[in-house]
Design an enzyme around this catalytic site. Structure first.
Site, PDB file in Angstrom:
ATOM      1  N   CYS A  84       0.831  -1.205   0.000  1.00 24.15           N
ATOM      2  CA  CYS A  84       0.000   0.000   0.000  1.00 24.15           C
ATOM      3  C   CYS A  84       0.866   1.257   0.000  1.00 24.15           C
ATOM      4  CB  CYS A  84      -0.926  -0.017   1.216  1.00 24.15           C
ATOM      5  SG  CYS A  84      -1.950   1.455   1.347  1.00 24.15           S
ATOM      6  N   CYS A 104      -0.510   4.136   2.150  1.00 20.12           N
ATOM      7  CA  CYS A 104      -0.326   3.971   3.605  1.00 20.12           C
ATOM      8  C   CYS A 104       1.135   4.179   4.005  1.00 20.12           C
ATOM      9  CB  CYS A 104      -0.723   2.567   4.055  1.00 20.12           C
ATOM     10  SG  CYS A 104      -2.184   1.899   3.263  1.00 20.12           S
ATOM     11  N   ASP A 105       2.078   3.652   3.220  1.00 22.22           N
ATOM     12  CA  ASP A 105       3.474   3.566   3.688  1.00 22.22           C
ATOM     13  C   ASP A 105       4.463   4.436   2.916  1.00 22.22           C
ATOM     14  OD1 ASP A 105       2.638   1.658   5.522  1.00 22.22           O
ATOM     15  OD2 ASP A 105       2.864   0.035   4.068  1.00 22.22           O
TER      16      ASP A 105
END
Ligand code: NAP
Length: 313
Positions: free
Chosen positions: A133, A136-137
């Site tokens: 992701c 997200c990261d």
């Protein structure tokens, strides 16, 4: 105690939320069940540029907007993991890890998940350099070099997102021809800090005690093995259907995707499937909402036909 609804929708991504909007607006009682946060894969998508009405919108923002419209006519949403669905004819029983439900109609909108490479080091370094992701990261890799594995729309779209944060993005593909849409191919070719490595199989994730430091690649044309230093590895090598718990219905193909006709109807009356989980889906947010509208509209006719049958009987 078994709770009863007219419609239970398994999955609250764009397809499920659209079906919920249509069904609840037709005055049916509707429950969406999801094992995660509503929005599905939109939550892992940076920018959405191909959903009508928005030049560009962040995936999580689109998820919020869809959730607001899907619940405005009374549709409910709960967290649970579906373990089994039993067809009892005019009703269906939905067994979850936090209670059972009964419904006249079940709509399967459980979507798909990112596949793993299943190579040494992948699981061990998950969350410590290995990610599925970028939204997200990605921020953890500001001004660093990161590697993306894959050659489809996801690999390129998320690779381009990472290129805005990272110093350099290397996209490793197992062939020398991309599967991704032309628009992403053109953008990636034009980005100064995006580079490609072709014909490379990724064999291992290598790291120190804390995090990823490199990957082991094998050139599948000349057999050469190399160690490629990298700080982050984003894996986008396709998706698999989220159909655990639905195996007993006999409506899945051999890879687990749900088979439907063009009306989103499975072989079982009163069970529909929509969005990415459907075998013939083109797997776009817009097509998922289209599937949701079709099922959300037609299931009303199906429920009407059940009460017509009871009147005649
Ligand atoms: P995908 O289209 O199935 O592409 C997967 C890529 O990963 C392919 O290039 C494949 O290589 C590669 N791959 C598969 N297994 C591999 C392995 N073991 N090792 C290395 N590489 C491997 O999957 P996706 O990109 O996740 O897209 C899924 C669906 O969502 C598609 O229908 C896509 O169009 C859609 N989508 C649309 C958008 C958009 O429109 N904005 C964005 C994202 C996704 P090969 O090419 O050699 O098969």
């Amino acid at each position: 105690m078994t709770q009863e609804y007219d419609v239970v929708i398994i999955g609250a991504g764009p397809a499920g939320m659209t079906a919920a909007t249509y069904a609840s607006r037709a005055n049916l009682s509707v429950l969406m069940i999801d094992k995660g946060i509503y929005g599905g894969q939109m939550n892992n998508t940076a920018e959405v540029e191909n959903y009508p009405g928005f030049d560009s919108i962040l995936g999580p923002d689109l998820a919020e907007k869809m959730y607001a419209s899907s619940t405005q006519f009374g549709a409910e949403y709960t967290f649970a993991e579906v373990q089994d669905v039993i067809d009892q004819g005019k009703t269906k029983k939905i067994i979850t890890d936090s209670g059972d439900y009964q419904a006249k109609v079940v709509v399967i909108a459980s979507g798909a998940e990112h596949r793993h490479l299943n190579i040494p080091g992948e699981d061990g370094y998950s969350g410590r350099g290995v990610s599925y992701c970028a939204v997200c990261d990605g921020a953890f890799f500001k001004d660093e070099q990161v590697t993306v594995i894959g050659g489809g729309d996801s690999a390129l779209e998320e690779g381009l997102y990472l290129a805005n944060l990272a110093k350099e993005v290397t996209i490793v593909h197992r062939r020398n021809k991309l599967k991704a849409s032309q628009i992403f191919q053109k953008r990636a070719a034009a980005a100064d800090n995006v580079h490609f490595l072709w014909n490379k199989d990724t064999q291992e994730v290598i790291g120190d005690k804390e995090k990823v430091t490199a990957i082991k690649l094998r050139d599948n044309v000349n057999g050469e093995v190399s160690i490629y230093p990298t700080s982050g590895l984003f894996i986008y090598v396709g998706i698999y259907p989220n159909t655990k718990g639905l195996e007993n219905l006999g409506i899945l193909d051999d890879k687990g995707w749900v088979l439907t006709d063009e009306n989103m109807q499975t072989a079982i009356p009163g069970i529909y499937a929509i969005g990415d989980v459907r075998k013939d889906s083109i797997r776009q947010i817009a097509s998922a909402t289209g599937d949701g509208a079709v099922a959300g509209k037609l299931l009303f006719d199906y429920i009407q036909s059940l009460s017509d049958q009871s009147v005649k009987a």
